[in-house]
Design a protein around this motif. Structure first.
Motif, PDB file in Angstrom:
ATOM      1  N   ILE A  45       0.892  -1.151  -0.182  1.00 51.42           N
ATOM      2  CA  ILE A  45       0.211   0.090   0.153  1.00 51.42           C
ATOM      3  C   ILE A  45       0.798   1.064  -0.096  1.00 51.42           C
ATOM      4  O   ILE A  45       1.813   1.419   0.906  1.00 51.42           O
ATOM      5  CB  ILE A  45      -0.914  -0.058   1.343  1.00 51.42           C
ATOM      6  CG1 ILE A  45      -1.684  -1.236   1.018  1.00 51.42           C
ATOM      7  CG2 ILE A  45      -1.761   1.261   1.174  1.00 51.42           C
ATOM      8  CD1 ILE A  45      -2.623  -1.565   2.577  1.00 51.42           C
ATOM      9  N   GLN A  46       0.589   2.181  -0.995  1.00 44.49           N
ATOM     10  CA  GLN A  46       1.295   3.305  -0.847  1.00 44.49           C
ATOM     11  C   GLN A  46       0.521   4.524  -0.894  1.00 44.49           C
ATOM     12  O   GLN A  46      -0.466   4.622  -1.424  1.00 44.49           O
ATOM     13  CB  GLN A  46       2.280   3.402  -2.502  1.00 44.49           C
ATOM     14  CG  GLN A  46       3.435   2.242  -2.658  1.00 44.49           C
ATOM     15  CD  GLN A  46       4.134   2.525  -3.816  1.00 44.49           C
ATOM     16  OE1 GLN A  46       4.936   3.483  -3.936  1.00 44.49           O
ATOM     17  NE2 GLN A  46       3.885   1.405  -4.837  1.00 44.49           N
ATOM     18  N   GLU A  47       1.028   5.346  -0.165  1.00 44.10           N
ATOM     19  CA  GLU A  47       0.083   6.712   0.297  1.00 44.10           C
ATOM     20  C   GLU A  47       1.200   7.728   0.042  1.00 44.10           C
ATOM     21  O   GLU A  47       2.149   7.798   0.660  1.00 44.10           O
ATOM     22  CB  GLU A  47      -0.578   6.627   1.394  1.00 44.10           C
ATOM     23  CG  GLU A  47      -1.589   5.467   1.680  1.00 44.10           C
ATOM     24  CD  GLU A  47      -1.967   5.542   3.257  1.00 44.10           C
ATOM     25  OE1 GLU A  47      -2.808   6.508   3.535  1.00 44.10           O
ATOM     26  OE2 GLU A  47      -1.407   4.800   3.997  1.00 44.10           O
ATOM     27  N   ASP A  48       0.568   8.713  -0.704  1.00 34.32           N
ATOM     28  CA  ASP A  48       1.511  10.186  -0.743  1.00 34.32           C
ATOM     29  C   ASP A  48       0.961  10.948   0.378  1.00 34.32           C
ATOM     30  O   ASP A  48      -0.082  11.216   0.590  1.00 34.32           O
ATOM     31  CB  ASP A  48       1.123  10.916  -2.112  1.00 34.32           C
ATOM     32  CG  ASP A  48       2.040  11.935  -2.279  1.00 34.32           C
ATOM     33  OD1 ASP A  48       2.541  12.676  -1.134  1.00 34.32           O
ATOM     34  OD2 ASP A  48       1.849  12.650  -3.326  1.00 34.32           O
ATOM     35  N   ILE A  49       1.720  11.138   1.338  1.00 34.09           N
ATOM     36  CA  ILE A  49       1.426  11.919   2.464  1.00 34.09           C
ATOM     37  C   ILE A  49       2.016  13.408   2.670  1.00 34.09           C
ATOM     38  O   ILE A  49       1.791  13.907   3.729  1.00 34.09           O
ATOM     39  CB  ILE A  49       1.468  11.237   3.776  1.00 34.09           C
ATOM     40  CG1 ILE A  49       3.275  10.895   3.833  1.00 34.09           C
ATOM     41  CG2 ILE A  49       0.920   9.698   3.908  1.00 34.09           C
ATOM     42  CD1 ILE A  49       3.599  10.093   5.460  1.00 34.09           C
ATOM     43  N   SER A  50       2.352  13.892   1.448  1.00 31.42           N
ATOM     44  CA  SER A  50       2.948  15.191   1.274  1.00 31.42           C
ATOM     45  C   SER A  50       2.103  16.319   2.037  1.00 31.42           C
ATOM     46  O   SER A  50       2.735  17.016   2.655  1.00 31.42           O
ATOM     47  CB  SER A  50       3.539  15.558  -0.110  1.00 31.42           C
ATOM     48  OG  SER A  50       4.359  14.436  -0.585  1.00 31.42           O
ATOM     49  N   ILE A  53       1.780  16.061   5.453  1.00 29.33           N
ATOM     50  CA  ILE A  53       3.164  16.594   6.301  1.00 29.33           C
ATOM     51  C   ILE A  53       2.931  18.159   6.302  1.00 29.33           C
ATOM     52  O   ILE A  53       3.104  18.826   7.265  1.00 29.33           O
ATOM     53  CB  ILE A  53       4.074  15.867   5.827  1.00 29.33           C
ATOM     54  CG1 ILE A  53       4.208  14.469   6.227  1.00 29.33           C
ATOM     55  CG2 ILE A  53       5.620  16.781   6.356  1.00 29.33           C
ATOM     56  CD1 ILE A  53       5.366  13.781   5.458  1.00 29.33           C
ATOM     57  N   GLU A  54       2.257  18.571   5.120  1.00 32.23           N
ATOM     58  CA  GLU A  54       2.429  20.054   5.014  1.00 32.23           C
ATOM     59  C   GLU A  54       1.441  20.778   5.854  1.00 32.23           C
ATOM     60  O   GLU A  54       1.633  21.816   6.316  1.00 32.23           O
ATOM     61  CB  GLU A  54       2.300  20.453   3.523  1.00 32.23           C
ATOM     62  CG  GLU A  54       2.127  21.918   3.122  1.00 32.23           C
ATOM     63  CD  GLU A  54       3.456  22.747   3.432  1.00 32.23           C
ATOM     64  OE1 GLU A  54       3.602  23.783   3.822  1.00 32.23           O
ATOM     65  OE2 GLU A  54       4.564  22.100   3.327  1.00 32.23           O
TER      66      GLU A  54
END
Length: 99
Positions: A45-50, A53-54
């Motif tokens: 499972i890949q999640e972009d958490i950018s 975090i911002e």
């Protein structure tokens, strides 16, 4: 930032939070070295958490501003001295940025 979670036998077995390029390298290395097991035995499972975090950074900065100007509110309650309009405006803006 990318959060990669490896699910094996229904349970999380590995997790990494890395910049996008490093995340892909970490995942590829794990697959090549058979760290996760054989394909089909695990789920990635890949999640972009950018954005998350911002937003955390924005929340932290906004809360710090509110904390640093709380004394104006206390002073107004205790003495009746008005809070400068600029401070009121910035405090409202800070509250609106917090999620």
């Amino acid at each position: 930032m990318i959060k990669i979670t490896i699910i094996k036998n229904g349970e999380m077995s590995n997790r990494a939070v890395l910049p996008a390029v490093e995340a892909q390298e970490w995942l590829q290395q794990g697959i090549e070295q058979n760290i996760f097991g054989l394909p089909g035995e695990y789920t990635v499972i890949q999640e972009d958490i950018s954005a998350e975090i911002e937003q955390q950074k924005i929340n932290k900065e906004a809360l710090a501003y509110l904390n640093s100007t709380d004394w104006y509110v206390i002073r107004q309650l205790e003495t009746g001295v008005a809070i400068p309009i600029g401070i009121l405006t910035e405090r409202a803006n800070a509250r609106n940025r917090i999620v």
